[in-house]
Scaffold this motif. Structure first.
Motif, PDB file in Angstrom:
ATOM      1  N   ARG A 181      82.369  57.086 -12.979  1.00  0.00           N
ATOM      2  CA  ARG A 181      82.004  56.455 -14.233  1.00  0.00           C
ATOM      3  C   ARG A 181      82.162  54.948 -14.176  1.00  0.00           C
ATOM      4  O   ARG A 181      81.280  54.194 -14.508  1.00  0.00           O
ATOM      5  CB  ARG A 181      82.929  56.943 -15.346  1.00  0.00           C
TER       6      ARG A 181
ATOM      7  N   SER B 215      79.503  53.090 -12.056  1.00  0.00           N
ATOM      8  CA  SER B 215      78.160  53.067 -12.637  1.00  0.00           C
ATOM      9  C   SER B 215      78.139  52.145 -13.837  1.00  0.00           C
ATOM     10  O   SER B 215      77.240  51.330 -14.005  1.00  0.00           O
ATOM     11  CB  SER B 215      77.741  54.460 -13.106  1.00  0.00           C
ATOM     12  N   GLU B 216      79.152  52.298 -14.646  1.00  0.00           N
ATOM     13  CA  GLU B 216      79.239  51.454 -15.828  1.00  0.00           C
ATOM     14  C   GLU B 216      79.260  49.978 -15.421  1.00  0.00           C
ATOM     15  O   GLU B 216      78.517  49.159 -15.939  1.00  0.00           O
ATOM     16  CB  GLU B 216      80.508  51.813 -16.612  1.00  0.00           C
TER      17      GLU B 216
ATOM     18  N   PHE C 295      75.845  48.799 -14.076  1.00  0.00           N
ATOM     19  CA  PHE C 295      74.837  48.610 -15.117  1.00  0.00           C
ATOM     20  C   PHE C 295      75.121  47.347 -15.916  1.00  0.00           C
ATOM     21  O   PHE C 295      74.235  46.547 -16.204  1.00  0.00           O
ATOM     22  CB  PHE C 295      74.841  49.820 -16.054  1.00  0.00           C
ATOM     23  N   ARG C 296      76.401  47.200 -16.220  1.00  0.00           N
ATOM     24  CA  ARG C 296      76.805  46.016 -16.961  1.00  0.00           C
ATOM     25  C   ARG C 296      76.488  44.752 -16.167  1.00  0.00           C
ATOM     26  O   ARG C 296      75.963  43.771 -16.690  1.00  0.00           O
ATOM     27  CB  ARG C 296      78.312  46.120 -17.214  1.00  0.00           C
TER      28      ARG C 296
END
Lengths: 291, 326, 258
Positions: free
Chosen positions: B21, B24-25, B28-29
């Protein structure tokens, strides 16, 4: 005895006069639109034939009639497509940053401000930049891709603004419902927020495409001219439809002027088509919102 | 519900093992923040590369770039921005003077005069004006407007010839500053009208009602409750229009006869602008010529940047004022 | 300078929707008439038909007669602008013109009707502000923006603005609903004073307020949601609140619904 006096003639006249002026202003604004469209259609239809749409200007002499804008149409479509491929991801991600991550911090305010300022960059400056950076500094050749880069600079702010607006319309409840289920933020954005805003974003992109499809100045400085068909946007000079109109209009022969008008007609049709598609998507979306 | 999410998160639904998590978070951020920074970077790069490619030509210039009138970078290595900048400012000023009152009228028409049901479609009609490509306005200007202006120009010249703008001897009419200014006016009208329309529509209904309840006519109501409220918006709209007019290229490149001089005579066949000169001069430009054009583009960039930033600041200050007000 | 209003058979519409039906009443000069009733019963709509502000809303229209001392406000030759000049209005939320000073706000209506000398204008502004019980609070800052005042002061400024043009009638649409109790009291005191000079009509949600300030009260209600509102009963306020003749009025006043 009358209790209710009439208002003074002066006031009434002034009110009427302003009303007249306001209506006149609107009429004044519509006149050029009608005139432009009329002129383009009436002059453009003369050469609006299959040869125009399927042939290039290769081997067409200075005084010859005939020839067409096929090479320019292909060029415009490829350049606009490439410009979208460059600007949409950057624009969309920037919008996501502004809406979901920025939180009104200093960086997001700076980006937001410069996106606004960027909408005001003259298109010729965008062309000059690509010329200076890509062609003169890096020594790359004139190409459709160089033109697409210039167009993408003009598209980006429009894409950011429209996407941002659409993302902000997505109700906060929807995001919160997703967070409440334990879905991480980025998946919420990708799986919940983006699909909800998708049609609106596509509308915005289509409007941006319609805007840049008619740009001439950036192409002039980056794709150069050619009379031949060049299907490869990455190699060698290409043509663009606005450029074709400009080029033909600057030539002294009537045959060229005719081609310029027909090119203008084709260009207007393409731009209006993009506009229409955008409106249709927006229209199609509005009843869908009710579901 | 929880299981459903578990399945999605677990990966089988997508057929790929789910990345952690946090990464990926973070990715993307980082991507979205990075895109925003790329945008800022492009703005900076525009300034940097225009400067770096202009400098060699400016070094080779045998004259003063800011005061020289002529533009002969390829042969004589003499070029200056003075005449071009003058033409840019004069043609844009003409455009602004013509477009602003008409645009404010159009905006009032859409916001306060047109029948409610027609307002939106009629507003769309004005927006269409902005959708017509620049090159087509140029074509229209040359083929239609220039001949059309011949007689009125001659009349203005013979009647008001004492007025410097309308002065001039010999040929009157043709490809003039006036023709270019009018075409520019038509092109910037939709943007000024669209922004003014928005601010007029935002004028508080309760103040409009207060004015009407005092016995104001429609115009008096607009003067009391709409125009004072919309003034900053109209000013910044006009400035955005000014920026647009100064950067507009192809239409004026087709209309202006590319003369190099400073003259206030808008009815005689002369005129040029920075942008038009770039479009017209690029084809025959050599190395120094291209650098010189880039240098002129840099000037244009800086001017339009300043005008746009000022306009945006007015709008933004107004937004804060609005928030504080409610 | 206070006039009687007679309404007969008045219907008001928003497009196809009938908001009020068959309202008839007489509003006496130099008195305060209050309209009460549940939300959406059309009392504000009716108030706005009295100075032709109703028709400002697109699609809105009116049928029936409103007579100001015998003259029909809706006659073909009468302009809404002159009607509003005669019948002033104070709104639910204080709405001073944000770009104008206190002085200019009060003078705004007068300036519409031609030139007034500076000294005359000063006189009217002072008189109106005194009339609105605001003079002492603002006399030292007349050139400051009206938006800088407190809510209650702003509302009294709006009343001063309305009475500066010396209207025959003053309509007040829930003038205290956005105000705190102390400001409300100030406005109520003011109304009691103003009724010496004006015909006052007030819409209020607050029954105590109606009971405190008004001479006569009209109770509006609608049969059900979507149906037009009607006047159920109109009488002396003291009687309405002690001995109403209609069951619905009594239910509303005693708080059994609405």
């Amino acid at each position: 005895m009358t209790t209710i006096q009439h208002i003074s003639t002066g006031r009434r006249v002034k009110d009427r006069m302003v009303q007249g002026l306001v209506y006149l202003a609107f009429a004044l604004a519509v006149v050029p639109l009608v005139s432009v469209l009329w002129l383009v259609i009436s002059n453009g239809l003369a050469r609006f034939d299959m040869e125009f749409l399927t042939h290039s200007m290769r081997n067409i002499g200075a005084r010859d009639a005939g020839g067409g804008a096929y090479h320019a149409i292909i060029g415009t479509l490829e350049q606009v497509l490439l410009a979208s491929v460059i600007s949409v991801p950057i624009g969309l991600l920037t919008a996501i940053y502004l809406v979901e991550y920025g939180n009104g911090g200093r960086l997001s305010r700076a980006i937001s401000f410069f996106v606004d300022v960027m909408t005001g960059i003259p298109s010729v400056v965008a062309g000059l930049f690509v010329l200076a950076f890509w062609i003169l500094f890096l020594g790359m050749p004139y190409s459709g891709f160089a033109g697409a880069m210039a167009l993408s600079i003009l598209m980006m702010p429009t894409v950011v603004r429209s996407a941002e607006e659409m993302l902000r319309l997505v109700p906060a409840d929807l995001r919160e419902a997703s967070y409440a289920l334990g879905v991480p933020k980025w998946r919420t954005i990708v799986k919940v927020v983006l699909p909800t805003a998708l049609t609106g974003i596509i509308t915005g992109v289509m409007l941006a495409v319609a805007r840049v499809a008619g740009e001439t100045a950036p192409l002039l400085l980056t794709v150069f001219f050619t009379d031949s068909i060049n299907n490869d946007p990455f190699n060698g000079p290409q043509m663009g439809l606005p450029l074709f109109v400009f080029d033909q209009a600057a030539r002294p022969n009537d045959t060229a002027i005719d081609r310029a008008w027909t090119g203008a007609l084709t260009l207007i049709l393409i731009v209006m088509l993009f506009n229409l598609v955008a409106r249709l998507i927006a229209w199609w979306r509005s009843p869908a919102r009710g579901r | 519900m929880a299981t459903k999410v578990e399945v999605r998160e677990g990966g089988p639904a997508t057929g790929r093992p789910a990345p952690r998590r946090t990464s990926s978070e973070g990715l993307f951020r980082w991507l979205s923040t990075g895109s925003g920074i790329v945008l800022l970077g492009i703005m900076a790069a525009i300034a940097v590369f225009l400067v770096s490619e202009a400098v060699p030509a400016l070094r080779a210039n045998k004259s003063n770039f800011f005061t020289e009138l002529t533009w002969d970078p390829n042969g004589g290595q003499v070029f200056g921005i003075a005449a071009l900048a003058f033409g840019t400012v004069l043609s844009s000023a003409i455009a602004l003077v013509i477009a602003t009152p008409v645009a404010v009228g159009v905006a009032l028409f859409i916001s306060h005069y047109a029948p409610r049901r027609l307002a939106a479609p009629l507003g769309y009609l004005i927006d269409l004006l902005a959708a017509v490509p620049s090159v087509i306005y140029g074509l229209w200007g040359v083929a239609f407007l220039v001949p059309l202006l011949k007689t009125p120009s001659e009349w203005l010249n013979s009647t008001f010839g004492w007025f410097p703008l309308f002065a001039g001897e010999g040929a009157i009419g043709g490809k003039t500053m006036l023709a270019g200014g009018i075409v520019l006016a038509i092109m910037i009208l939709p943007i000024i009208a669209a922004i003014s329309r928005e601010v007029f529509l935002q004028a508080p209904k309760m103040n409009e009602e207060a004015a009407l309840a005092l016995g104001a006519t429609r115009w008096e109501m607009i003067r009391m409750a709409v125009l004072p409220f919309g003034r900053p918006g109209v000013i910044s709209a006009a400035m955005l229009g000014l920026g647009r007019a100064m950067g507009e290229t192809i239409a004026v490149a087709l209309i202006f006869p590319a003369t190099f001089g400073i003259s206030f005579q808008i009815l005689t066949p002369q005129g040029n602008s920075i942008a038009a000169n770039i479009a017209n001069g690029f084809g025959e430009a050599g190395d120094i010529g291209r650098g010189a054009l880039i240098a002129s583009g840099l000037v244009l960039f800086v001017i339009t940047l300043l005008v746009n930033m000022a306009a945006r600041m007015i709008i933004n200050r107004r937004k804060e004022f609005m928030k504080a007000g409610t | 300078m206070s006039k009687q209003i007679q309404v007969s058979g008045l219907d008001a519409y928003y497009g196809g929707h009938k908001a009020i039906e068959d309202v008839s009443m007489t509003i006496e000069p130099r008195s305060i008439t209050a309209f009460i009733g549940p939300s959406g019963c059309g009392k504000s709509t009716f108030l706005r038909t009295l100075n032709r502000m109703h028709e400002v809303i697109p699609g809105a229209r009116v049928e029936g007669k409103v007579l100001l001392d015998g003259e029909d406000l809706y006659a073909a030759t009468v302009e809404p602008v002159s009607v509003r000049r005669m019948i002033g209005m104070v709104f639910q939320r204080p709405n001073p013109f944000p770009t104008m000073s206190i002085y200019e706000n009060v003078a705004a209506g007068l300036r519409l009707n031609g030139r007034t000398s500076k000294s005359e204008m000063d006189g009217v502004v002072e008189e109106s502000l005194k009339g609105a019980n605001l003079w002492n609070e603002v006399k030292d800052r007349l050139s400051k923006p009206g938006a800088g005042l407190s809510g209650g002061q702003q509302q009294r400024l709006c009343i001063a603005r309305a009475i500066a043009v010396k209207p025959q009638v003053l309509l007040m649409d829930e003038p205290c609903s956005a105000l705190d109790p102390i400001s409300t009291l100030a406005i109520e005191d003011l109304m009691a004073k103003l009724k010496d000079d004006f015909t006052i009509v007030i819409v209020t949600h607050n029954m105590q307020q109606a009971a405190r300030v008004s001479d006569r009260t009209a109770f509006f209600n609608l049969a059900e949601q979507g149906k037009p509102g009607k006047v159920i009963e109109m009488d002396e306020t003291s009687r309405m609140f002690t001995n109403p003749s209609e069951k619905a009025t009594e239910d509303y006043i005693t708080g059994r619904f609405g």
